[in-house]
Motif scaffolding. Structure first.
Motif, mmCIF file in Angstrom:
data_model
loop_
_atom_site.group_PDB
_atom_site.id
_atom_site.type_symbol
_atom_site.label_atom_id
_atom_site.label_comp_id
_atom_site.label_asym_id
_atom_site.label_seq_id
_atom_site.Cartn_x
_atom_site.Cartn_y
_atom_site.Cartn_z
ATOM 1 N N HIS A 1 27.290 30.184 45.698
ATOM 2 C CA HIS A 1 28.523 29.511 46.252
ATOM 3 C C HIS A 1 29.624 29.014 45.269
ATOM 4 O O HIS A 1 30.553 29.376 45.507
ATOM 5 C CB HIS A 1 28.076 28.479 47.268
ATOM 6 C CG HIS A 1 27.447 28.844 48.498
ATOM 7 N ND1 HIS A 1 28.235 28.682 49.837
ATOM 8 C CD2 HIS A 1 26.422 29.637 48.976
ATOM 9 C CE1 HIS A 1 27.567 29.221 50.681
ATOM 10 N NE2 HIS A 1 26.541 29.969 50.282
ATOM 11 N N ARG A 2 29.056 28.348 44.340
ATOM 12 C CA ARG A 2 29.857 27.831 43.291
ATOM 13 C C ARG A 2 30.715 29.102 42.531
ATOM 14 O O ARG A 2 31.909 28.963 42.169
ATOM 15 C CB ARG A 2 29.224 26.922 42.062
ATOM 16 C CG ARG A 2 28.969 25.910 42.689
ATOM 17 C CD ARG A 2 28.383 24.739 41.663
ATOM 18 N NE ARG A 2 27.318 24.111 42.185
ATOM 19 C CZ ARG A 2 26.109 23.980 41.683
ATOM 20 N NH1 ARG A 2 26.008 24.274 40.539
ATOM 21 N NH2 ARG A 2 25.204 23.151 42.326
ATOM 22 N N GLY B 1 31.763 31.474 43.948
ATOM 23 C CA GLY B 1 32.446 32.425 45.004
ATOM 24 C C GLY B 1 31.740 33.335 45.887
ATOM 25 O O GLY B 1 32.399 34.121 46.785
ATOM 26 N N ARG C 1 29.531 34.123 49.020
ATOM 27 C CA ARG C 1 29.512 33.375 50.167
ATOM 28 C C ARG C 1 29.108 34.651 51.121
ATOM 29 O O ARG C 1 29.147 35.788 50.843
ATOM 30 C CB ARG C 1 30.519 32.841 50.849
ATOM 31 C CG ARG C 1 30.929 31.666 49.951
ATOM 32 C CD ARG C 1 32.145 30.967 50.571
ATOM 33 N NE ARG C 1 32.521 29.583 49.971
ATOM 34 C CZ ARG C 1 32.638 29.344 48.490
ATOM 35 N NH1 ARG C 1 32.321 30.244 47.884
ATOM 36 N NH2 ARG C 1 32.877 28.081 48.086
ATOM 37 N N SER D 1 31.108 38.065 51.742
ATOM 38 C CA SER D 1 31.857 38.402 50.452
ATOM 39 C C SER D 1 31.479 39.825 50.411
ATOM 40 O O SER D 1 30.432 40.458 50.473
ATOM 41 C CB SER D 1 31.659 37.573 49.307
ATOM 42 O OG SER D 1 31.578 36.169 49.467
ATOM 43 N N ASP E 1 35.992 39.269 44.291
ATOM 44 C CA ASP E 1 37.387 38.548 44.209
ATOM 45 C C ASP E 1 37.885 38.571 42.946
ATOM 46 O O ASP E 1 38.334 37.423 42.219
ATOM 47 C CB ASP E 1 37.380 37.116 44.690
ATOM 48 C CG ASP E 1 36.923 37.161 46.227
ATOM 49 O OD1 ASP E 1 37.239 38.010 46.705
ATOM 50 O OD2 ASP E 1 36.282 35.965 46.503
ATOM 51 N N GLN F 1 36.444 38.624 40.021
ATOM 52 C CA GLN F 1 35.776 38.149 38.843
ATOM 53 C C GLN F 1 34.498 38.890 38.799
ATOM 54 O O GLN F 1 33.887 39.582 39.827
ATOM 55 C CB GLN F 1 35.580 36.830 38.765
ATOM 56 C CG GLN F 1 34.585 36.158 40.093
ATOM 57 C CD GLN F 1 34.475 34.795 40.117
ATOM 58 O OE1 GLN F 1 34.612 34.372 39.053
ATOM 59 N NE2 GLN F 1 33.764 34.279 41.139
#
Length: 51
Positions: free
Chosen positions: A6-7, A9, A11, A14, A33, A35
């Motif tokens: 989650h940290r 990104g 989720r 996704s 996203d 990254q």
């Protein structure tokens, strides 16, 4: 593991793109996203529901 993802990104829902998959159950490079993240093979299998 869920908190760490989650940290980063990642989720539920996704969109993940596999950028590179190393042989012999090596790390998997994914893109989320704009990254890129390296995951262990076992973690990747859990993400895609392979286990």
């Amino acid at each position: 593991m869920v908190r760490r993802l989650h940290r980063l990104g990642i989720r539920s829902g996704s969109r993940l793109t596999v950028v590179r998959q190393y042989p012999f159950h090596g790390p998997i490079i994914i893109q989320v996203d704009q990254q890129r993240i390296a995951l262990r093979y076992a973690v990747f299998q859990v993400l895609i529901g392979g286990r």
